[in-house]
Design an enzyme around this catalytic site. Structure first.
Site, PDB file in Angstrom:
ATOM      1  N   LYS A 226       0.839  -1.207   0.000  1.00  0.00           N
ATOM      2  CA  LYS A 226       0.000   0.000   0.000  1.00  0.00           C
ATOM      3  C   LYS A 226       0.866   1.245   0.000  1.00  0.00           C
ATOM      4  CE  LYS A 226      -3.579   1.317   1.923  1.00  0.00           C
ATOM      5  NZ  LYS A 226      -4.202   1.912   3.103  1.00  0.00           N
TER       6      LYS A 226
ATOM      7  N   GLU B 114      10.986  -4.620   3.471  1.00  0.00           N
ATOM      8  CA  GLU B 114      11.053  -6.029   3.067  1.00  0.00           C
ATOM      9  C   GLU B 114      10.546  -6.209   1.625  1.00  0.00           C
ATOM     10  OE1 GLU B 114       9.682  -4.857   5.819  1.00  0.00           O
ATOM     11  OE2 GLU B 114       9.894  -6.224   7.529  1.00  0.00           O
TER      12      GLU B 114
ATOM     13  N   GLY C 278      -4.555  -1.754   5.367  1.00  0.00           N
ATOM     14  CA  GLY C 278      -3.848  -2.940   4.872  1.00  0.00           C
ATOM     15  C   GLY C 278      -4.513  -4.227   5.334  1.00  0.00           C
ATOM     16  N   ARG C 279      -4.892  -4.287   6.625  1.00  0.00           N
ATOM     17  CA  ARG C 279      -5.477  -5.514   7.176  1.00  0.00           C
ATOM     18  C   ARG C 279      -6.921  -5.695   6.741  1.00  0.00           C
ATOM     19  NH1 ARG C 279      -3.849  -1.834  10.764  1.00  0.00           N
ATOM     20  NH2 ARG C 279      -5.406  -0.745  12.050  1.00  0.00           N
TER      21      ARG C 279
ATOM     22  N   GLU D 147      -3.412  -5.463  15.511  1.00  0.00           N
ATOM     23  CA  GLU D 147      -2.947  -4.199  14.918  1.00  0.00           C
ATOM     24  C   GLU D 147      -4.080  -3.168  14.935  1.00  0.00           C
ATOM     25  OE1 GLU D 147      -1.548  -3.457  10.583  1.00  0.00           O
ATOM     26  OE2 GLU D 147       0.296  -3.720  11.747  1.00  0.00           O
TER      27      GLU D 147
ATOM     28  N   HIS E 121      -2.380 -31.690  21.284  1.00  0.00           N
ATOM     29  CA  HIS E 121      -1.175 -32.459  21.617  1.00  0.00           C
ATOM     30  C   HIS E 121       0.002 -31.547  21.857  1.00  0.00           C
ATOM     31  CE1 HIS E 121      -3.308 -36.120  20.336  1.00  0.00           C
ATOM     32  NE2 HIS E 121      -3.817 -35.337  19.405  1.00  0.00           N
TER      33      HIS E 121
ATOM     34  N   LYS F 181      10.653   0.469  13.295  1.00  0.00           N
ATOM     35  CA  LYS F 181      11.252   0.605  11.965  1.00  0.00           C
ATOM     36  C   LYS F 181      12.328   1.691  11.982  1.00  0.00           C
ATOM     37  CE  LYS F 181       6.999  -0.729   9.538  1.00  0.00           C
ATOM     38  NZ  LYS F 181       5.908  -0.246   8.662  1.00  0.00           N
TER      39      LYS F 181
HETATM   40  O1  F6P Z   1       4.075  -2.062   9.475  1.00  0.00           O
HETATM   41  C1  F6P Z   1       2.728  -2.419   9.571  1.00  0.00           C
HETATM   42  C2  F6P Z   1       2.128  -2.332   8.195  1.00  0.00           C
HETATM   43  O2  F6P Z   1       2.042  -0.990   7.781  1.00  0.00           O
HETATM   44  C3  F6P Z   1       0.755  -2.972   8.134  1.00  0.00           C
HETATM   45  O3  F6P Z   1      -0.259  -2.128   8.608  1.00  0.00           O
HETATM   46  C4  F6P Z   1       0.668  -3.265   6.664  1.00  0.00           C
HETATM   47  O4  F6P Z   1      -0.346  -4.206   6.358  1.00  0.00           O
HETATM   48  C5  F6P Z   1       2.075  -3.804   6.380  1.00  0.00           C
HETATM   49  O5  F6P Z   1       2.938  -3.030   7.241  1.00  0.00           O
HETATM   50  C6  F6P Z   1       2.513  -3.703   4.939  1.00  0.00           C
HETATM   51  O6  F6P Z   1       2.407  -2.360   4.553  1.00  0.00           O
HETATM   52  P1  F6P Z   1       2.442  -2.027   2.956  1.00  0.00           P
HETATM   53  O7  F6P Z   1       1.240  -2.710   2.353  1.00  0.00           O
HETATM   54  O8  F6P Z   1       2.365  -0.537   2.909  1.00  0.00           O
HETATM   55  O9  F6P Z   1       3.726  -2.576   2.410  1.00  0.00           O
END
Ligand code: F6P
Length: 511
Positions: free
Chosen positions: A191, A197, A248-249, A335, A366, A479
């Protein structure tokens, strides 16, 4: 003595009832012939049974009164209409509008057209090969929803699908080593288009491709970008936009669902939307809080968290196809509601989200059920059962055996197991509330409905706790500090690095 508000009077009465019910023999509640009738709701594809929650009718009536006094239903309506409910980012939360039949998001239709084209073979790689593999490169909400749905629906009828979320070299090599660069499509899903990453994985992949295709190969068809910041993409590759008002979620319902539409087809992706819409219809059309499932789950969560003081909430799917549901709901619940500052900017003085965890069952029986039954921790649980296994006649027995275990575990959590003849070390106290969810078939429709139900429960809880469920400022600090530590490791920049951290890093770097 200040006069208590009606809401505070309800809270005080709830505390009194908690003391009352703590002395009650819960087996009596289980034996009550009316209890199940009063403690379950059956929707088209979903049965929800809360008869093993530590409540009786006077408590349920008070919780309903609290929901009414708190105007939770009215908050949900405001959210669904697109009112600004995310004040710190001055945004609405439009995931409900996103999946309505009248959505204004043109990018969703573009995504569906693109997915259809990829499945029909109208889009191919630089050498003319059809795409045999698709890699979704994203993390958090840009990964957890898509992969959870993918694992749940399993019977793919399209390209092989892979998910790369972590930037660790082992994650990259595990996926890329099995791929043919000529027939692989990469979806860069972010987003913000600023998540380290994802961007570093995309950079690595582009280098990996360039090392394996002819220098003049046109790679434009190999990359699709899904983002709320389309201006970040300056080349001629395809970009699908996610409205910034979609968290995002909560983004499954937007172009972020591209990988699902490619894996299963547009019709299955639209079934996911239809299931969520059917739950939206239930939640927004059921004004009676006693029969509104989202409000019911939220009020039971308030009872467990804020009155019985449970510390964690378990998600226990008795179907390995839902193996990623706990991880998905961890982000959705924690979150959204892992907050301690109210919407008024003041510290809250009540608990908000519990720790959400869980795992597939009966494996968990288990592994961690010993703690659940004889440990010292307070928790509540959602037990999720699917019943489609019975459709293959030879599976009927195992289908019933799984159901029997789910119900038995819920019952022991609730009423314990005090066999009078048993020595103390065998006693199980019980007194843990659980809700049983039964999907009569695990498919896109029923999964979409279940996800939407949890979304509305989470939004309801945020309102009840007076917190903003739609921002996530807490993730930024880590971060920023990681950038400082990285700067120290790579360039010796020591500002913001305390001695203990520097000493540790020196030690590690010498290893
Ligand atoms: O760091 C948390 C977060 O911003 C989440 O809210 C989000 O889903 C995820 O990292 C990935 O963010 P993006 O879609 O901007 O890469």
């Amino acid at each position: 003595m200040t006069k208590l508000s009606k809401r505070d009077q309800v809270w005080r009465k709830l505390d009194e009832h908690a003391h009352r019910i703590s002395d009650l023999d819960l087996n009596q509640l289980l034996a009550d012939k009316k209890r199940f009738t009063d403690s379950h709701l059956q929707l088209e594809h979903l049965l929800v049974d809360w008869s093993r929650q530590i409540v009786d009718q006077p408590i349920v009536d008070l919780l309903n009164q609290l929901a009414v006094e708190s105007r939770v239903y009215q908050f949900l309506l405001r959210m669904s209409r697109g009112d600004q409910v995310n004040d710190t980012e001055a945004r609405a939360a439009t995931h409900v509008q996103q999946r309505s039949l009248h959505t204004s998001d043109q990018s969703l239709q573009s995504m569906l057209n693109l997915a259809g084209g990829i499945r029909r073979g109208s889009l191919c790689g630089h050498s003319g090969k059809l795409f045999t593999d698709v890699v979704n490169v994203g993390i958090g909400g840009s990964h957890l929803g898509p992969e959870m749905v993918y694992r749940a629906l399993v019977q793919r009828r399209g390209p092989r699908i892979h998910f790369l979320s972590n930037a660790h070299p082992s994650a990259r090599s595990e996926i890329l080593s099995a791929l043919n660069p000529d027939s692989t499509l990469f979806i860069v899903a972010s987003k913000s288009y600023g998540t380290f990453e994802t961007l570093d994985n995309a950079r690595f992949i582009r280098q990996w491709m360039n090392e394996r295709v002819p220098p003049d190969a046109d790679l434009a068809n190999h990359f699709i970008h899904v983002t709320s910041n389309p201006d970040e993409i300056t080349n001629n590759e395809t970009v699908l936009r996610v409205p910034s008002s979609i968290g995002g979620r909560f983004s499954l319902w937007s172009a972020m669902g591209l990988v699902i539409a490619i894996a299963f087809g547009v019709d299955v992706y639209q079934d996911l939307h239809a299931g969520a819409r059917s739950m939206d219809h239930h939640v927004f059309e059921t004004t009676d809080v006693a029969h509104n499932l989202a409000l019911k789950l939220a009020m039971l969560a308030v009872w467990n968290t804020n009155v019985l003081n449970t510390e964690s909430h378990l998600i226990l799917p008795y179907d390995p196809r839902l193996q990623l549901l706990p991880a998905y709901l961890q982000q959705l619940e924690m979150e959204s509601n892992g907050k301690s500052i109210s919407r008024d900017g003041e510290p809250v003085n009540w608990h908000t989200s519990p720790i959400v965890w869980g795992g597939i069952e009966t494996d968990g029986q288990h592994a961690y059920h010993q703690l659940l039954h004889q440990g010292t921790r307070k928790y509540s649980a959602d037990i999720i059962v699917t019943r489609s296994n019975g459709s293959q006649k030879d599976n009927t027995n195992i289908d019933d055996w799984i159901l029997a275990n789910a119900v038995a575990q819920s019952t022991v959590m609730f009423a314990g197991n005090q066999e009078s003849s048993d020595p103390g070390f065998k006693n199980i106290e019980g007194r843990h509330g659980s809700t049983i969810f039964v999907l009569n078939e695990l498919n896109a429709f029923s999964l979409g409905a279940l996800i939407a139900l949890y979304e509305h429960k989470v939004a309801s809880l945020g309102h009840l706790w007076n917190i903003n469920s739609f921002d996530q400022w807490g993730v930024e600090a880590g971060k920023r500090l990681a950038d400082d530590v990285y700067g120290f490791l790579h360039h010796g920049e020591a500002q913001n690095i305390p001695a203990t951290t520097a000493d540790l890093l020196y030690k590690i770097k010498k290893i």
